[in-house]
Design a protein around this motif. Structure first.
Motif, PDB file in Angstrom:
ATOM      1  N   GLN A  65       0.663  -1.423  -0.257  1.00  0.00           N
ATOM      2  CA  GLN A  65      -0.270   0.206   0.055  1.00  0.00           C
ATOM      3  C   GLN A  65       0.947   1.008  -0.140  1.00  0.00           C
ATOM      4  OE1 GLN A  65      -3.447   0.383  -0.566  1.00  0.00           O
ATOM      5  NE2 GLN A  65      -4.133  -1.510   0.496  1.00  0.00           N
ATOM      6  N   THR A  66       1.161   1.620  -1.747  1.00  0.00           N
ATOM      7  CA  THR A  66       1.327   2.994  -1.600  1.00  0.00           C
ATOM      8  C   THR A  66       1.242   3.855  -1.999  1.00  0.00           C
ATOM      9  OG1 THR A  66       2.594   2.379  -3.401  1.00  0.00           O
ATOM     10  CG2 THR A  66       3.741   1.364  -1.333  1.00  0.00           C
ATOM     11  N   VAL A  67       2.077   5.136  -1.989  1.00  0.00           N
ATOM     12  CA  VAL A  67       0.899   5.845  -2.736  1.00  0.00           C
ATOM     13  C   VAL A  67       1.122   5.718  -4.403  1.00  0.00           C
ATOM     14  CG1 VAL A  67       1.995   8.059  -4.068  1.00  0.00           C
ATOM     15  CG2 VAL A  67       1.935   7.586  -1.896  1.00  0.00           C
ATOM     16  N   GLU A  68       1.841   5.399  -4.712  1.00  0.00           N
ATOM     17  CA  GLU A  68       1.834   4.430  -5.992  1.00  0.00           C
ATOM     18  C   GLU A  68      -0.002   3.878  -6.344  1.00  0.00           C
ATOM     19  OE1 GLU A  68       1.815   2.437  -9.632  1.00  0.00           O
ATOM     20  OE2 GLU A  68       2.240   1.147  -7.939  1.00  0.00           O
ATOM     21  N   PHE A  69       0.471   2.950  -5.588  1.00  0.00           N
ATOM     22  CA  PHE A  69      -0.310   1.644  -6.076  1.00  0.00           C
ATOM     23  C   PHE A  69      -2.264   2.558  -5.651  1.00  0.00           C
ATOM     24  CE2 PHE A  69      -3.775  -0.917  -3.795  1.00  0.00           C
ATOM     25  CZ  PHE A  69      -3.510  -2.174  -4.897  1.00  0.00           C
ATOM     26  N   GLY A 175       1.722   8.151   2.312  1.00  0.00           N
ATOM     27  CA  GLY A 175       2.366   9.534   1.302  1.00  0.00           C
ATOM     28  C   GLY A 175       2.677  10.441   2.820  1.00  0.00           C
ATOM     29  N   CYS A 176       3.257   9.606   4.304  1.00  0.00           N
ATOM     30  CA  CYS A 176       3.794  10.275   5.312  1.00  0.00           C
ATOM     31  C   CYS A 176       4.020   8.824   5.802  1.00  0.00           C
ATOM     32  CB  CYS A 176       2.554  11.770   6.134  1.00  0.00           C
ATOM     33  SG  CYS A 176       0.831  10.413   6.397  1.00  0.00           S
ATOM     34  N   ARG A 177       4.635   9.503   7.081  1.00  0.00           N
ATOM     35  CA  ARG A 177       5.453   7.924   7.583  1.00  0.00           C
ATOM     36  C   ARG A 177       4.259   7.260   8.990  1.00  0.00           C
ATOM     37  NH1 ARG A 177       8.772  10.732  12.100  1.00  0.00           N
ATOM     38  NH2 ARG A 177      10.202  11.260  10.569  1.00  0.00           N
ATOM     39  N   ILE A 178       4.376   6.217   8.367  1.00  0.00           N
ATOM     40  CA  ILE A 178       2.953   5.719   9.144  1.00  0.00           C
ATOM     41  C   ILE A 178       3.857   4.899  10.813  1.00  0.00           C
ATOM     42  CG2 ILE A 178       2.606   2.296   9.691  1.00  0.00           C
ATOM     43  CD1 ILE A 178       3.377   2.521   6.418  1.00  0.00           C
ATOM     44  N   PRO A 179       2.407   5.570  11.460  1.00  0.00           N
ATOM     45  CA  PRO A 179       3.593   5.701  12.806  1.00  0.00           C
ATOM     46  C   PRO A 179       3.028   4.726  13.761  1.00  0.00           C
ATOM     47  CG  PRO A 179       0.482   6.272  12.459  1.00  0.00           C
ATOM     48  CD  PRO A 179       1.399   5.798  11.031  1.00  0.00           C
ATOM     49  N   ASP A 197      11.704   7.193   1.337  1.00  0.00           N
ATOM     50  CA  ASP A 197      11.495   7.448   0.162  1.00  0.00           C
ATOM     51  C   ASP A 197      11.516   9.187   0.450  1.00  0.00           C
ATOM     52  OD1 ASP A 197      10.469   9.641  -1.802  1.00  0.00           O
ATOM     53  OD2 ASP A 197       9.523   8.493  -3.116  1.00  0.00           O
ATOM     54  N   ALA A 198      12.741   9.860   1.073  1.00  0.00           N
ATOM     55  CA  ALA A 198      12.066  11.181   1.483  1.00  0.00           C
ATOM     56  C   ALA A 198      11.496  11.793   1.622  1.00  0.00           C
ATOM     57  CB  ALA A 198      13.509  11.461   1.181  1.00  0.00           C
ATOM     58  N   ARG A 199      10.571  11.700   0.123  1.00  0.00           N
ATOM     59  CA  ARG A 199       9.270  12.055  -0.038  1.00  0.00           C
ATOM     60  C   ARG A 199       7.868  11.623   0.678  1.00  0.00           C
ATOM     61  NH1 ARG A 199       7.992  11.420  -6.121  1.00  0.00           N
ATOM     62  NH2 ARG A 199       8.532   8.675  -5.132  1.00  0.00           N
ATOM     63  N   TYR A 200       8.004  10.697   1.510  1.00  0.00           N
ATOM     64  CA  TYR A 200       7.013  10.383   1.705  1.00  0.00           C
ATOM     65  C   TYR A 200       7.411  10.343   3.437  1.00  0.00           C
ATOM     66  CZ  TYR A 200       5.460  10.289  -2.878  1.00  0.00           C
ATOM     67  OH  TYR A 200       4.843  10.341  -3.668  1.00  0.00           O
ATOM     68  N   GLY A 205       4.958  14.646   5.629  1.00  0.00           N
ATOM     69  CA  GLY A 205       5.479  13.692   3.909  1.00  0.00           C
ATOM     70  C   GLY A 205       4.919  14.670   2.619  1.00  0.00           C
ATOM     71  N   MET A 206       4.159  14.100   1.924  1.00  0.00           N
ATOM     72  CA  MET A 206       3.128  15.192   0.647  1.00  0.00           C
ATOM     73  C   MET A 206       2.465  15.874   1.445  1.00  0.00           C
ATOM     74  SD  MET A 206       1.717  11.920  -1.580  1.00  0.00           S
ATOM     75  CE  MET A 206      -0.060  11.949  -1.018  1.00  0.00           C
TER      76      MET A 206
END
Length: 318
Positions: A65-69, A175-179, A197-200, A205-206
Protein backbone atom coordinates in the motif's frame (compact mmCIF):
# COMPACT_ATOMS: atom_id res chain seq x y z
CA UNK A 1 -6.81 15.74 -6.91
CA UNK A 2 -9.89 14.11 -8.42
CA UNK A 3 -12.94 16.38 -8.55
CA UNK A 4 -14.95 13.50 -7.15
CA UNK A 5 -13.38 14.01 -3.74
CA UNK A 6 -15.12 17.35 -3.22
CA UNK A 7 -18.58 16.39 -4.45
CA UNK A 8 -20.14 15.42 -1.13
CA UNK A 9 -22.89 17.95 -1.82
CA UNK A 10 -24.39 15.42 -4.25
CA UNK A 11 -25.30 13.31 -1.22
CA UNK A 12 -27.78 15.77 0.24
CA UNK A 13 -29.06 15.43 3.79
CA UNK A 14 -32.78 14.72 4.13
CA UNK A 15 -32.97 17.23 7.00
CA UNK A 16 -31.33 20.61 7.27
CA UNK A 17 -28.62 21.14 9.84
CA UNK A 18 -26.00 18.80 11.23
CA UNK A 19 -27.23 16.02 13.54
CA UNK A 20 -25.81 15.76 17.03
CA UNK A 21 -23.63 12.79 17.89
CA UNK A 22 -25.68 10.48 20.15
CA UNK A 23 -24.13 8.42 22.92
CA UNK A 24 -24.24 4.63 23.13
CA UNK A 25 -23.13 2.18 25.77
CA UNK A 26 -21.95 -1.31 24.99
CA UNK A 27 -25.19 -2.85 26.30
CA UNK A 28 -27.09 -0.92 23.61
CA UNK A 29 -24.87 -2.29 20.88
CA UNK A 30 -25.10 -6.05 21.34
CA UNK A 31 -27.36 -7.81 18.86
CA UNK A 32 -26.99 -11.23 20.40
CA UNK A 33 -26.20 -13.07 23.61
CA UNK A 34 -22.45 -13.05 23.12
CA UNK A 35 -20.28 -13.39 26.20
CA UNK A 36 -17.18 -12.18 24.36
CA UNK A 37 -15.44 -9.46 26.35
CA UNK A 38 -14.55 -6.12 24.73
CA UNK A 39 -10.83 -6.73 25.17
CA UNK A 40 -11.14 -9.96 23.17
CA UNK A 41 -11.96 -8.04 19.99
CA UNK A 42 -9.21 -6.84 17.60
CA UNK A 43 -6.37 -8.96 18.99
CA UNK A 44 -3.43 -8.68 16.60
CA UNK A 45 -0.20 -10.43 17.55
CA UNK A 46 2.13 -12.83 15.80
CA UNK A 47 1.24 -15.77 17.99
CA UNK A 48 -1.06 -18.78 18.01
CA UNK A 49 -4.10 -16.64 18.85
CA UNK A 50 -4.00 -14.66 15.60
CA UNK A 51 -4.75 -16.60 12.39
CA UNK A 52 -1.81 -16.84 9.99
CA UNK A 53 -3.98 -15.36 7.24
CA UNK A 54 -4.40 -12.17 9.28
CA UNK A 55 -0.67 -11.78 9.92
CA UNK A 56 0.07 -12.37 6.24
CA UNK A 57 -2.64 -9.89 5.24
CA UNK A 58 -1.11 -7.07 7.26
CA UNK A 59 2.41 -7.90 6.12
CA UNK A 60 1.23 -7.61 2.50
CA UNK A 61 -0.82 -4.49 3.20
CA UNK A 62 2.12 -2.70 4.76
CA UNK A 63 4.39 -3.82 1.90
CA UNK A 64 2.25 -2.88 -1.10
CA UNK A 65 0.00 0.00 0.00
CA UNK A 66 1.93 2.99 -1.37
CA UNK A 67 1.19 6.35 -2.97
CA UNK A 68 1.80 4.82 -6.40
CA UNK A 69 -0.63 1.97 -5.69
CA UNK A 70 -3.33 4.35 -4.42
CA UNK A 71 -3.10 6.49 -7.53
CA UNK A 72 -3.25 3.43 -9.77
CA UNK A 73 -6.42 2.16 -8.01
CA UNK A 74 -7.91 5.66 -8.14
CA UNK A 75 -7.68 5.49 -11.93
CA UNK A 76 -8.84 1.89 -12.18
CA UNK A 77 -11.98 2.52 -10.12
CA UNK A 78 -12.74 6.01 -11.39
CA UNK A 79 -16.35 7.16 -11.81
CA UNK A 80 -15.38 10.35 -13.63
CA UNK A 81 -17.13 11.27 -16.88
CA UNK A 82 -19.83 8.69 -16.19
CA UNK A 83 -17.54 5.67 -16.22
CA UNK A 84 -18.34 2.56 -14.20
CA UNK A 85 -17.64 -1.18 -14.29
CA UNK A 86 -21.13 -2.67 -13.92
CA UNK A 87 -24.75 -1.68 -13.29
CA UNK A 88 -26.30 -3.53 -10.34
CA UNK A 89 -28.92 -3.04 -7.67
CA UNK A 90 -27.82 -3.18 -4.05
CA UNK A 91 -29.60 -6.53 -3.75
CA UNK A 92 -27.71 -7.91 -6.74
CA UNK A 93 -24.44 -6.71 -5.23
CA UNK A 94 -25.30 -8.54 -2.01
CA UNK A 95 -25.71 -11.75 -4.01
CA UNK A 96 -22.21 -11.24 -5.42
CA UNK A 97 -20.85 -10.73 -1.90
CA UNK A 98 -22.63 -13.76 -0.45
CA UNK A 99 -19.59 -16.01 -0.27
CA UNK A 100 -16.95 -13.37 0.47
CA UNK A 101 -15.26 -13.70 3.89
CA UNK A 102 -12.86 -11.03 5.14
CA UNK A 103 -9.31 -12.40 5.37
CA UNK A 104 -8.18 -9.50 7.58
CA UNK A 105 -10.71 -9.93 10.41
CA UNK A 106 -9.51 -11.91 13.45
CA UNK A 107 -12.94 -11.78 15.10
CA UNK A 108 -15.26 -13.55 12.70
CA UNK A 109 -15.40 -15.94 9.75
CA UNK A 110 -18.84 -15.11 8.38
CA UNK A 111 -20.22 -13.90 5.04
CA UNK A 112 -20.15 -10.11 4.82
CA UNK A 113 -23.92 -9.87 4.30
CA UNK A 114 -24.52 -11.34 7.74
CA UNK A 115 -22.05 -8.91 9.35
CA UNK A 116 -23.71 -5.98 7.55
CA UNK A 117 -27.14 -7.02 8.83
CA UNK A 118 -25.72 -7.46 12.34
CA UNK A 119 -24.35 -3.93 12.21
CA UNK A 120 -27.55 -2.41 10.80
CA UNK A 121 -29.78 -4.23 13.27
CA UNK A 122 -27.57 -3.22 16.18
CA UNK A 123 -27.95 0.42 15.15
CA UNK A 124 -31.71 -0.05 14.69
CA UNK A 125 -32.03 -1.71 18.12
CA UNK A 126 -30.30 1.30 19.67
CA UNK A 127 -32.95 3.49 17.98
CA UNK A 128 -30.54 5.61 15.96
CA UNK A 129 -31.80 7.39 12.80
CA UNK A 130 -32.69 5.34 9.74
CA UNK A 131 -29.85 6.86 7.69
CA UNK A 132 -27.42 5.49 10.28
CA UNK A 133 -29.06 2.06 10.05
CA UNK A 134 -28.66 2.11 6.27
CA UNK A 135 -25.03 3.11 6.69
CA UNK A 136 -24.53 -0.04 8.75
CA UNK A 137 -25.98 -2.12 5.93
CA UNK A 138 -23.80 -0.52 3.26
CA UNK A 139 -20.48 0.13 4.98
CA UNK A 140 -18.53 -2.92 3.77
CA UNK A 141 -20.08 -3.27 0.33
CA UNK A 142 -17.02 -1.75 -1.32
CA UNK A 143 -15.47 -5.21 -1.10
CA UNK A 144 -17.40 -5.80 -4.31
CA UNK A 145 -14.13 -4.66 -5.94
CA UNK A 146 -13.10 -8.31 -5.87
CA UNK A 147 -15.24 -8.73 -9.03
CA UNK A 148 -12.69 -6.68 -10.99
CA UNK A 149 -9.54 -7.30 -8.97
CA UNK A 150 -6.95 -10.05 -8.71
CA UNK A 151 -4.28 -11.31 -6.36
CA UNK A 152 -1.65 -8.97 -7.81
CA UNK A 153 -3.72 -6.00 -6.67
CA UNK A 154 -4.70 -7.59 -3.36
CA UNK A 155 -8.33 -8.00 -4.44
CA UNK A 156 -8.82 -11.75 -4.82
CA UNK A 157 -12.15 -12.71 -3.30
CA UNK A 158 -12.62 -15.89 -5.29
CA UNK A 159 -9.76 -18.12 -4.11
CA UNK A 160 -9.54 -19.71 -0.65
CA UNK A 161 -7.22 -17.51 1.42
CA UNK A 162 -7.01 -15.09 -1.51
CA UNK A 163 -4.90 -11.95 -1.28
CA UNK A 164 -7.18 -9.17 -0.01
CA UNK A 165 -4.79 -6.49 1.21
CA UNK A 166 -6.52 -3.84 -0.94
CA UNK A 167 -10.04 -4.85 0.06
CA UNK A 168 -10.06 -4.83 3.86
CA UNK A 169 -7.97 -4.21 6.94
CA UNK A 170 -7.01 -1.18 9.03
CA UNK A 171 -6.07 1.72 6.77
CA UNK A 172 -3.21 4.17 7.34
CA UNK A 173 -2.28 7.35 5.48
CA UNK A 174 0.05 6.77 2.55
CA UNK A 175 2.44 9.56 1.66
CA UNK A 176 3.71 10.23 5.19
CA UNK A 177 5.43 8.28 7.96
CA UNK A 178 3.43 5.29 9.20
CA UNK A 179 3.05 5.77 12.97
CA UNK A 180 4.56 2.83 14.86
CA UNK A 181 2.44 3.52 17.92
CA UNK A 182 -0.89 3.57 16.05
CA UNK A 183 -0.91 0.60 13.67
CA UNK A 184 -1.20 -3.13 14.23
CA UNK A 185 1.99 -5.08 13.45
CA UNK A 186 4.27 -1.99 13.44
CA UNK A 187 7.20 -4.32 12.79
CA UNK A 188 6.01 -4.47 9.16
CA UNK A 189 6.29 -0.69 8.59
CA UNK A 190 9.85 -0.88 7.27
CA UNK A 191 8.64 -3.16 4.47
CA UNK A 192 6.83 -0.22 2.86
CA UNK A 193 8.88 1.29 0.01
CA UNK A 194 7.55 4.79 0.74
CA UNK A 195 9.16 4.64 4.16
CA UNK A 196 12.52 4.70 2.35
CA UNK A 197 11.53 7.63 0.12
CA UNK A 198 12.41 11.10 1.43
CA UNK A 199 9.23 12.53 -0.11
CA UNK A 200 7.00 10.36 2.04
CA UNK A 201 8.81 9.20 5.19
CA UNK A 202 8.53 12.35 7.32
CA UNK A 203 5.80 13.27 9.79
CA UNK A 204 3.87 15.29 7.20
CA UNK A 205 5.35 13.72 4.08
CA UNK A 206 3.59 15.05 0.99
CA UNK A 207 0.90 16.87 3.02
CA UNK A 208 0.68 20.34 4.52
CA UNK A 209 0.09 20.61 8.28
CA UNK A 210 -3.65 20.74 9.08
CA UNK A 211 -4.57 20.18 5.44
CA UNK A 212 -7.68 18.34 6.59
CA UNK A 213 -9.02 14.81 6.57
CA UNK A 214 -10.29 14.86 2.99
CA UNK A 215 -6.86 15.81 1.62
CA UNK A 216 -5.35 12.59 2.98
CA UNK A 217 -4.96 9.39 0.99
CA UNK A 218 -5.73 6.44 3.22
CA UNK A 219 -4.59 3.01 2.05
CA UNK A 220 -6.86 1.98 -0.81
CA UNK A 221 -9.66 -0.40 0.13
CA UNK A 222 -13.39 -0.95 0.29
CA UNK A 223 -13.96 2.22 2.32
CA UNK A 224 -12.66 4.64 -0.31
CA UNK A 225 -14.26 2.78 -3.18
CA UNK A 226 -17.71 2.67 -1.54
CA UNK A 227 -17.55 6.35 -0.64
CA UNK A 228 -16.80 7.21 -4.26
CA UNK A 229 -19.52 4.88 -5.49
CA UNK A 230 -22.16 6.57 -3.31
CA UNK A 231 -21.09 10.05 -4.42
CA UNK A 232 -21.13 8.97 -8.07
CA UNK A 233 -24.70 7.71 -7.68
CA UNK A 234 -25.92 10.99 -6.12
CA UNK A 235 -27.16 9.35 -2.92
CA UNK A 236 -29.09 11.33 -0.30
CA UNK A 237 -27.17 10.14 2.74
CA UNK A 238 -25.75 12.89 4.99
CA UNK A 239 -22.07 13.72 5.19
CA UNK A 240 -21.85 11.96 8.55
CA UNK A 241 -22.83 8.68 6.84
CA UNK A 242 -20.26 9.19 4.10
CA UNK A 243 -17.56 9.80 6.71
CA UNK A 244 -18.49 6.58 8.51
CA UNK A 245 -18.20 4.63 5.27
CA UNK A 246 -15.01 6.32 4.09
CA UNK A 247 -13.06 6.27 7.36
CA UNK A 248 -14.39 3.39 9.47
CA UNK A 249 -11.26 1.27 8.79
CA UNK A 250 -8.90 4.14 9.67
CA UNK A 251 -8.22 2.80 13.18
CA UNK A 252 -4.88 4.61 13.54
CA UNK A 253 -6.86 7.87 13.19
CA UNK A 254 -10.15 7.33 15.03
CA UNK A 255 -8.99 4.78 17.60
CA UNK A 256 -5.33 5.63 18.29
CA UNK A 257 -5.38 9.39 17.71
CA UNK A 258 -2.79 9.53 14.92
CA UNK A 259 -2.61 12.29 12.30
CA UNK A 260 -3.88 15.12 14.53
CA UNK A 261 -1.17 17.32 12.97
CA UNK A 262 -2.92 16.89 9.63
CA UNK A 263 -6.48 17.46 10.83
CA UNK A 264 -8.59 20.60 10.63
CA UNK A 265 -10.60 21.67 13.65
CA UNK A 266 -13.86 20.47 12.07
CA UNK A 267 -12.42 16.96 11.67
CA UNK A 268 -12.66 16.42 15.44
CA UNK A 269 -16.47 16.41 15.27
CA UNK A 270 -16.40 14.16 12.22
CA UNK A 271 -14.25 11.69 14.16
CA UNK A 272 -16.94 11.39 16.85
CA UNK A 273 -19.42 10.08 14.29
CA UNK A 274 -16.96 7.52 12.99
CA UNK A 275 -16.20 6.40 16.55
CA UNK A 276 -19.92 5.97 17.26
CA UNK A 277 -20.35 3.89 14.13
CA UNK A 278 -17.35 1.69 14.86
CA UNK A 279 -18.84 0.53 18.13
CA UNK A 280 -21.56 -1.14 16.09
CA UNK A 281 -19.22 -2.31 13.34
CA UNK A 282 -17.03 -4.07 15.92
CA UNK A 283 -19.16 -5.15 18.87
CA UNK A 284 -22.10 -6.65 16.95
CA UNK A 285 -19.91 -9.39 15.45
CA UNK A 286 -20.93 -12.86 16.57
CA UNK A 287 -21.26 -16.19 14.82
CA UNK A 288 -24.11 -17.26 17.12
CA UNK A 289 -27.09 -15.08 16.29
CA UNK A 290 -30.57 -15.16 14.84
CA UNK A 291 -29.90 -13.17 11.66
CA UNK A 292 -29.77 -16.15 9.33
CA UNK A 293 -31.94 -17.79 6.66
CA UNK A 294 -35.57 -16.69 6.70
CA UNK A 295 -34.86 -13.94 9.22
CA UNK A 296 -32.56 -12.24 6.72
CA UNK A 297 -35.32 -12.36 4.08
CA UNK A 298 -37.84 -10.91 6.51
CA UNK A 299 -35.61 -7.92 7.17
CA UNK A 300 -35.00 -7.00 3.54
CA UNK A 301 -38.26 -5.06 2.79
CA UNK A 302 -37.44 -2.64 5.61
CA UNK A 303 -33.99 -1.89 4.23
CA UNK A 304 -35.30 -1.76 0.67
CA UNK A 305 -37.51 1.10 1.83
CA UNK A 306 -34.48 2.91 3.22
CA UNK A 307 -32.61 2.44 -0.06
CA UNK A 308 -35.50 4.09 -1.90
CA UNK A 309 -35.66 6.94 0.63
CA UNK A 310 -31.96 7.73 0.26
CA UNK A 311 -31.77 7.47 -3.53
CA UNK A 312 -30.16 4.06 -3.79
CA UNK A 313 -32.89 1.94 -5.35
CA UNK A 314 -32.71 0.49 -8.87
CA UNK A 315 -29.60 -0.10 -10.95
CA UNK A 316 -26.55 1.75 -9.67
CA UNK A 317 -23.09 2.41 -11.09
CA UNK A 318 -20.38 0.24 -9.54
Amino acid sequence: MSSLLVQDTHCTQMNQGSPTVPSSSYKDIQTNASTKALEEFRTYTQDKDTPDRVVEHYRDMRTYQTVEFYERMEKKYSFENGTYRKLMTIEEAFVELENYVDASDPDLDLPNLLHLLQTAEGIRKAQHPDWLQLTGLLHDMGKIMFLWGDANDGQDGYSPNGKQWALGGDTFVVGCRIPDDAVVFPEFNTLNPDMHDARYNTTCGMYEPHCGLDALKFAWGHDEYMYRMLVANNCKLPREALDMIRYHSAYPWHDKGAYTHLMKEEDKERMKWVQLFNKFDLYTKDGENELRGEKMKELWPYYQGLLEKYGLSGKLKW
